[in-house]
Design an enzyme around this catalytic site. Structure first.
Site: not given
Ligand code: IMP
Length: 199
Positions: A70-71
């Site tokens: 999760d990021s």
């Molecule tokens: P999740 O972790 O699936 O909830 O979504 C993380 C969201 O954060 C992604 O859809 C991107 O919009 C953004 N994100 C996470 N990591 C990166 C990265 O390495 N580069 C650019 N955007 C990121």
């Protein structure tokens, strides 16, 4: 070789993990390759909770050692937004470009020195016996005024990595994969995975 399920439907993340976990004694598989179709609702209020929710759902569905990440992007001038809402920031159904434009619009009157931000990544490693471990990585930078570059995904075109004077999307993947939040979290995950494989 033991399988490691990369529990995401985000192609950008899968590409990066394939690179970041290269050389480990695991065969990386995606949910699609394993015939698993799962939409997990991210109901947590922290990255760690959401990573746990995803990893737990996928380990249960697959029986495989599972990695979930999760990021998100935290912008100081927006009190840490979009944070855990990064993927939904411009509403459901919006794409990367809409999210980038939405964020740039919010920051349109914010001067350069107040545009600090960081990417954060929490990896959850879930083992079939129920144990879950977490690894975190952070990458500091600032939000550029305009998108630049075509590498990477998500907010990369507007995330300016000050030390290299380029946006994340201008950096070749080999470079992003040395300095990114995901790279830093994955370096810690590698140690755990290596340890488990050697037992
Ligand atoms: P999740 O972790 O699936 O909830 O979504 C993380 C969201 O954060 C992604 O859809 C991107 O919009 C953004 N994100 C996470 N990591 C990166 C990265 O390495 N580069 C650019 N955007 C990121």
């Amino acid at each position: 070789m033991q399988k490691l399920l990369i529990a995401t439907n985000n192609a950008g993340k899968v590409r990066e993990f394939q690179e970041l976990l290269k050389g480990l004694p695991y065969t990386l598989v995606t949910p699609k390759e394993s015939g698993i179709k799962l939409e997990v609702e991210e109901t947590g209020i922290t990255y760690q909770e959401n990573a746990r929710i995803k990893a737990a759902a996928f380990v249960k569905a697959s029986g495989l050692l599972t990695l979930a990440d999760d990021s998100g992007l935290e912008v100081d001038a927006l009190n840490g937004e979009p944070g855990i809402r990064s993927s939904r920031y411009a509403g459901e159904g919006a794409g990367d470009k809409e999210r980038v434009d939405f964020l740039l619009n919010k920051l349109k009157n914010v001067p350069e020195k107040l545009r600090k931000g960081r990417f954060r990544c929490v990896i959850a490693l879930a083992r079939p016996d129920g144990r879950i471990d977490f690894c975190e990585g952070v990458c500091e930078g600032r939000i550029n005024f305009t998108p630049r570059g075509s590498e990477g995904f998500g907010y990369d075109p507007i995330f300016y990595f000050t030390e290299l004077n380029q946006t994340m999307a201008e950096l070749p993947s080999e470079v992003k994969n040395q300095i990114s939040h995901r790279a830093r979290a994955a370096a810690k995950a590698r140690l755990l995975l290596q340890d488990w494989a050697s037992r």
